[in-house]
Design an enzyme around this catalytic site. Sequence first.
Site, PDB file in Angstrom:
ATOM      1  N   LYS A   1       0.820  -1.195   0.000  1.00 17.44           N
ATOM      2  CA  LYS A   1       0.000   0.000   0.000  1.00 17.44           C
ATOM      3  C   LYS A   1       0.861   1.256   0.000  1.00 17.44           C
ATOM      4  O   LYS A   1       0.395   2.339  -0.273  1.00 17.44           O
ATOM      5  CB  LYS A   1      -0.867   0.035   1.283  1.00 17.44           C
ATOM      6  CG  LYS A   1      -1.762  -1.150   1.478  1.00 17.44           C
ATOM      7  CD  LYS A   1      -2.384  -1.076   2.898  1.00 17.44           C
ATOM      8  CE  LYS A   1      -2.830  -2.438   3.328  1.00 17.44           C
ATOM      9  NZ  LYS A   1      -3.221  -2.439   4.750  1.00 17.44           N
ATOM     10  N   GLY A   2       2.142   1.091   0.341  1.00 15.09           N
ATOM     11  CA  GLY A   2       2.990   2.263   0.591  1.00 15.09           C
ATOM     12  C   GLY A   2       3.090   3.233  -0.568  1.00 15.09           C
ATOM     13  O   GLY A   2       3.242   4.439  -0.363  1.00 15.09           O
TER      14      GLY A   2
ATOM     15  N   GLU B   1       7.420   2.751  -6.771  1.00 16.63           N
ATOM     16  CA  GLU B   1       7.678   2.245  -5.416  1.00 16.63           C
ATOM     17  C   GLU B   1       7.808   3.400  -4.441  1.00 16.63           C
ATOM     18  O   GLU B   1       8.223   4.496  -4.813  1.00 16.63           O
ATOM     19  CB  GLU B   1       8.978   1.419  -5.400  1.00 16.63           C
ATOM     20  CG  GLU B   1       8.758  -0.081  -5.335  1.00 16.63           C
ATOM     21  CD  GLU B   1       8.248  -0.567  -3.978  1.00 16.63           C
ATOM     22  OE1 GLU B   1       7.564   0.191  -3.254  1.00 16.63           O
ATOM     23  OE2 GLU B   1       8.535  -1.720  -3.640  1.00 16.63           O
ATOM     24  N   ASP B   2       7.482   3.142  -3.181  1.00 17.55           N
ATOM     25  CA  ASP B   2       7.643   4.173  -2.163  1.00 17.55           C
ATOM     26  C   ASP B   2       9.108   4.294  -1.748  1.00 17.55           C
ATOM     27  O   ASP B   2       9.689   5.364  -1.788  1.00 17.55           O
ATOM     28  CB  ASP B   2       6.757   3.885  -0.940  1.00 17.55           C
ATOM     29  CG  ASP B   2       6.876   2.446  -0.437  1.00 17.55           C
ATOM     30  OD1 ASP B   2       7.603   1.637  -1.051  1.00 17.55           O
ATOM     31  OD2 ASP B   2       6.233   2.125   0.581  1.00 17.55           O
TER      32      ASP B   2
ATOM     33  N   ASP C   1      15.013  -0.158  -0.027  1.00 16.03           N
ATOM     34  CA  ASP C   1      15.987  -0.314   1.051  1.00 16.03           C
ATOM     35  C   ASP C   1      17.046  -1.296   0.555  1.00 16.03           C
ATOM     36  O   ASP C   1      18.022  -0.902  -0.069  1.00 16.03           O
ATOM     37  CB  ASP C   1      15.227  -0.793   2.293  1.00 16.03           C
ATOM     38  CG  ASP C   1      16.103  -0.885   3.522  1.00 16.03           C
ATOM     39  OD1 ASP C   1      17.263  -0.492   3.444  1.00 16.03           O
ATOM     40  OD2 ASP C   1      15.622  -1.348   4.572  1.00 16.03           O
TER      41      ASP C   1
ATOM     42  N   LYS D   1      17.239   4.463   0.152  1.00 16.32           N
ATOM     43  CA  LYS D   1      18.097   4.546   1.337  1.00 16.32           C
ATOM     44  C   LYS D   1      19.544   4.366   0.941  1.00 16.32           C
ATOM     45  O   LYS D   1      19.874   3.506   0.129  1.00 16.32           O
ATOM     46  CB  LYS D   1      17.700   3.487   2.349  1.00 16.32           C
ATOM     47  CG  LYS D   1      16.504   3.893   3.172  1.00 16.32           C
ATOM     48  CD  LYS D   1      16.370   3.060   4.407  1.00 16.32           C
ATOM     49  CE  LYS D   1      15.144   3.480   5.185  1.00 16.32           C
ATOM     50  NZ  LYS D   1      14.814   2.537   6.260  1.00 16.32           N
TER      51      LYS D   1
ATOM     52  N   PHE E   1      14.295   5.076   9.934  1.00 16.81           N
ATOM     53  CA  PHE E   1      12.947   4.570   9.687  1.00 16.81           C
ATOM     54  C   PHE E   1      11.985   5.729   9.494  1.00 16.81           C
ATOM     55  O   PHE E   1      11.746   6.512  10.412  1.00 16.81           O
ATOM     56  CB  PHE E   1      12.483   3.667  10.832  1.00 16.81           C
ATOM     57  CG  PHE E   1      11.223   2.941  10.492  1.00 16.81           C
ATOM     58  CD1 PHE E   1      11.258   1.845   9.636  1.00 16.81           C
ATOM     59  CD2 PHE E   1      10.010   3.358  11.000  1.00 16.81           C
ATOM     60  CE1 PHE E   1      10.088   1.185   9.286  1.00 16.81           C
ATOM     61  CE2 PHE E   1       8.832   2.699  10.653  1.00 16.81           C
ATOM     62  CZ  PHE E   1       8.881   1.613   9.798  1.00 16.81           C
ATOM     63  N   VAL E   2      11.461   5.859   8.291  1.00 13.09           N
ATOM     64  CA  VAL E   2      10.609   7.001   7.980  1.00 13.09           C
ATOM     65  C   VAL E   2       9.146   6.568   7.848  1.00 13.09           C
ATOM     66  O   VAL E   2       8.851   5.438   7.466  1.00 13.09           O
ATOM     67  CB  VAL E   2      11.060   7.717   6.689  1.00 13.09           C
ATOM     68  CG1 VAL E   2      12.420   8.347   6.869  1.00 13.09           C
ATOM     69  CG2 VAL E   2      11.066   6.781   5.489  1.00 13.09           C
TER      70      VAL E   2
HETATM   71  P1  5GP Z   1      13.563  -3.877   0.619  1.00 18.18           P
HETATM   72  O1  5GP Z   1      13.153  -5.198   0.005  1.00 18.18           O
HETATM   73  O2  5GP Z   1      13.987  -2.862  -0.415  1.00 18.18           O
HETATM   74  O3  5GP Z   1      14.606  -4.047   1.698  1.00 18.18           O
HETATM   75  O4  5GP Z   1      12.301  -3.375   1.420  1.00 18.18           O
HETATM   76  C1  5GP Z   1      11.465  -2.404   0.914  1.00 18.18           C
HETATM   77  C2  5GP Z   1      10.205  -2.314   1.738  1.00 18.18           C
HETATM   78  O5  5GP Z   1      10.521  -2.223   3.154  1.00 18.18           O
HETATM   79  C3  5GP Z   1       9.457  -1.046   1.394  1.00 18.18           C
HETATM   80  O6  5GP Z   1       8.557  -1.255   0.318  1.00 18.18           O
HETATM   81  C4  5GP Z   1       8.767  -0.706   2.699  1.00 18.18           C
HETATM   82  O7  5GP Z   1       7.561  -1.420   2.773  1.00 18.18           O
HETATM   83  C5  5GP Z   1       9.710  -1.238   3.763  1.00 18.18           C
HETATM   84  N1  5GP Z   1      10.590  -0.162   4.298  1.00 18.18           N
HETATM   85  C6  5GP Z   1      11.921  -0.028   4.105  1.00 18.18           C
HETATM   86  N2  5GP Z   1      12.384   1.066   4.741  1.00 18.18           N
HETATM   87  C7  5GP Z   1      11.325   1.637   5.354  1.00 18.18           C
HETATM   88  C8  5GP Z   1      11.165   2.826   6.170  1.00 18.18           C
HETATM   89  O8  5GP Z   1      12.091   3.595   6.472  1.00 18.18           O
HETATM   90  N3  5GP Z   1       9.903   3.099   6.596  1.00 18.18           N
HETATM   91  C9  5GP Z   1       8.838   2.314   6.288  1.00 18.18           C
HETATM   92  N4  5GP Z   1       7.650   2.688   6.765  1.00 18.18           N
HETATM   93  N5  5GP Z   1       8.944   1.189   5.530  1.00 18.18           N
HETATM   94  C10 5GP Z   1      10.180   0.855   5.063  1.00 18.18           C
END
Ligand code: 5GP
Length: 185
Positions: A45-46, A101-102, A105, A133, A154-155
């Site tokens: 949903k992000g 994508e939101d 990470d 990030k 963490f945002v």
């Molecule tokens: P990745 O697979 O890139 O490590 O994880 C990405 C997902 O982790 C994002 O779509 C989001 O849902 C969550 N995520 C990563 N960093 C943050 C953050 O700082 N805040 C929030 N609310 N979600 C995050």
Amino acid sequence: MHDLNDDIAKILISAEQLTRRIGELGQQITADYRGKEPVLVGVLKGAVVFMVDLARTIDLPVELDFMAVSSYGASTQSTGVVRILKDLDRSISGRDVLVVEDIVDSGLTLRYIVENLRDRQPASLRICALLRKQKVRAPGPSIDYVGFDIPDEFVVGYGLDYAEQYRNLPYLGVLRPELYRGDQV
Ligand code: 5GP
């Protein structure tokens, strides 16, 4: 009444900064896709809040479609093993697809989504992420459009949640550390 703003230690990106930068991204996407009718694929949903604002800055006929995914297993760390909870409504074969994508990470979730979509033979496949990030990790997929590079904090806000809260804040902020266990990412 609980004021969500009181839970924010600091504002990382204001509503005005978001509007300005998203306008720039929209202009760039409009120029790059001139003559095309891209499909924006949002990851629920992000990405919803970003996606609807971005779509309104793109001066082209666009379609919006959504996917929902969840990570396998109990780990709060992203493993890259992903289950599709909701698939796209329509075929993307032969279409110009822009994944929205939101936040990226580790990039593992995104890598899975991109590989899955690529198998469906779109004409082109690009990625637009509002936030990236700055971490030294295994290289994920390259991102074609990045809104902001942010530190490893963490945002929440602007679509991003903590335990399903804070998505409706109009800005991006850092949650007060005492409000979470620090194990969400
Ligand atoms: P990745 O697979 O890139 O490590 O994880 C990405 C997902 O982790 C994002 O779509 C989001 O849902 C969550 N995520 C990563 N960093 C943050 C953050 O700082 N805040 C929030 N609310 N979600 C995050």
